[in-house]
Design an enzyme around this catalytic site. Structure first.
Site, PDB file in Angstrom:
ATOM      1  N   TYR A 169       1.056  -1.215  -0.115  1.00 10.61           N
ATOM      2  CA  TYR A 169      -0.018   0.157  -0.007  1.00 10.61           C
ATOM      3  C   TYR A 169       1.086   1.081   0.088  1.00 10.61           C
ATOM      4  CZ  TYR A 169      -4.215  -2.632   1.142  1.00 10.61           C
ATOM      5  OH  TYR A 169      -5.273  -3.507   1.136  1.00 10.61           O
ATOM      6  N   ARG A 229     -10.058   9.405   4.498  1.00  2.00           N
ATOM      7  CA  ARG A 229      -8.970  10.477   4.170  1.00  2.00           C
ATOM      8  C   ARG A 229      -8.977  11.526   5.086  1.00  2.00           C
ATOM      9  NH1 ARG A 229      -9.471  12.635   0.090  1.00  2.00           N
ATOM     10  NH2 ARG A 229     -11.163  11.712  -0.729  1.00  2.00           N
ATOM     11  N   HIS A 242     -14.812  11.792   7.886  1.00  4.59           N
ATOM     12  CA  HIS A 242     -15.330  10.848   7.153  1.00  4.59           C
ATOM     13  C   HIS A 242     -15.429   9.706   7.978  1.00  4.59           C
ATOM     14  CE1 HIS A 242     -13.212  12.107   3.159  1.00  4.59           C
ATOM     15  NE2 HIS A 242     -14.235  12.764   3.637  1.00  4.59           N
TER      16      HIS A 242
END
Length: 382
Positions: free
Chosen positions: A69, A302, A306
């Protein structure tokens, strides 16, 4: 439950085959990094640490990452955060191997830095331990099935990692159900550790996992960690779709294009959400959590807001009627042999799966039966 208790502080056993206890949501760390920002969006280290701090303060202890990642940024930042907070042993940390994790080093021969074989596995795990600044990984996933490694090689090599103490539990992601079942049976037959959790794509608009993966998990005693549960930004209100169209989803993920299918499922989610007085995304998250036991959705964000916007979903209870309304947003076809077993392939009407004895049409022709019900998901606590 006290209203002041952290939202994620009611813990659950990961699966019948794994006794470790985790928060009901898993924080996905693929969003942490600036590499590959055009495809995945960017999240600075400062923001990643703020998200991790909030998740931990709310009782979250289950975090998911992978060796590849963001060119390694995700694992490195997680390692730095755990070291700075001195909370490594509080965290149930999952990572993966199989991706070519050194692909950004263009001068190297890459062929054995990825794949599912023994060398790739050991190199990747040692590199992950270094980046994560830890001596052990709680849960190691085979990231995907590449049809190269044999089941005996795979399960013995994975078991060696468990025996060494570098890995505690084993998982598998993005792989066919027959592979997982065969691998687990081999492990049981040879006194090795089996896969205890599966990770795959699952949401109200993408239910393919229900054909064979979900029944396999129930039969194998495995947990399920679905990703994409919020449809990777494609579940929205009508206003949200207008905003997306105007900005071209600037700063967000741009992997799979938006479709009319996404819009139609979103409309039904919005109707259910409006009737309950909660945001649409909370309903989308609650939906998968109430479909089966041992489901731990992976949520990647992010921004802190959220995360705060979806955490309350762990306390939302959907009625059978609401779940049916969501599933009637489109026609999901379980396919053969499931429609054969249910008899729906011979009848007029929507296709249905046959996953328990009470729906097998040949059996129903023989008489009237009472059946023991299978395990049910945990009902949310208010």
């Amino acid at each position: 439950m006290s209203t002041s208790a952290p939202l994620l502080s009611r813990y659950r056993q990961l699966s019948p085959a794994a006794s470790i206890r985790v928060s009901p949501l898993c924080l996905g760390a693929m969003t942490f990094g600036v590499s590959d920002g055009e495809m995945f969006g960017e999240c600075s280290k400062e923001m990643a640490f703020a998200i991790l701090d909030h998740f931990y303060q709310q009782g979250g202890n289950f975090i998911d990452t992978a060796n590849g990642y963001r060119a390694g940024e995700s694992e490195m930042w997680l390692g730095e955060w755990m070291a700075s907070r001195k909370n490594r042993d509080d965290i149930v940390l999952a990572t993966k191997y199989a991706a070519g994790y050194r692909g950004h080093e263009k001068n190297r021969i890459q062929v054995n830095y990825g794949g599912t074989g023994t060398k790739s596995m050991r190199l990747s795990v040692d590199a992950s331990l270094q980046k994560l600044q830890t001596s052990y990984i709680d849960l190691l996933y085979v990231h995907w099935w590449d049809y190269t490694v044999s089941i005996p090689e795979l399960m013995h090599a994975l078991n060696d990692l468990v025996a060494s103490g570098k890995v505690h539990y084993l998982g598998i992601s993005d792989s066919p159900a027959w592979v997982v079942s065969k691998a687990n049976q081999y492990a049981r037959d040879h006194g090795l550790r089996q896969f205890v959790v599966y990770q795959g794509l699952w949401n109200a608009a993408k239910r393919d996992l229900e054909r064979d993966i979900l029944p396999m998990c129930l039969d194998e005693g495995m947990g399920l960690c679905p990703y994409g549960v919020l449809n990777q930004g494609r579940f929205r209100t009508e206003e949200g779709f207008r905003d997306r169209d105007q900005t071209n989803n600037a700063g967000g993920r741009n992997i799979i294009p938006l479709s009319e299918h996404d819009r139609s499922v979103s409309r039904v989610l919005d109707i259910v959400a409006t009737s309950k007085g909660v945001p649409l995304l909370q309903v989308a998250l609650a939906y998968v959590m109430q479909k089966a036991p041992y489901v731990f959705p992976i949520v990647g964000v992010r921004k802190v807001d959220h995360l705060t916007g979806v955490e309350p979903a762990v306390h939302i209870s959907l009625t059978d009627e609401e779940v049916n309304a969501i599933e009637n947003a489109y026609e999901f076809d379980p396919g053969f042999p499931h429609t054969f077993l249910s008899g729906s392939m011979f009848a007029q009407g929507p296709p249905k799966g046959g996953y328990s004895p009470d729906v097998v049409w040949w059996t129903k022709m023989l008489g009237t039966f009472d059946w023991v019900e299978g395990a049910k998901p945990i009902r949310p606590q208010p």
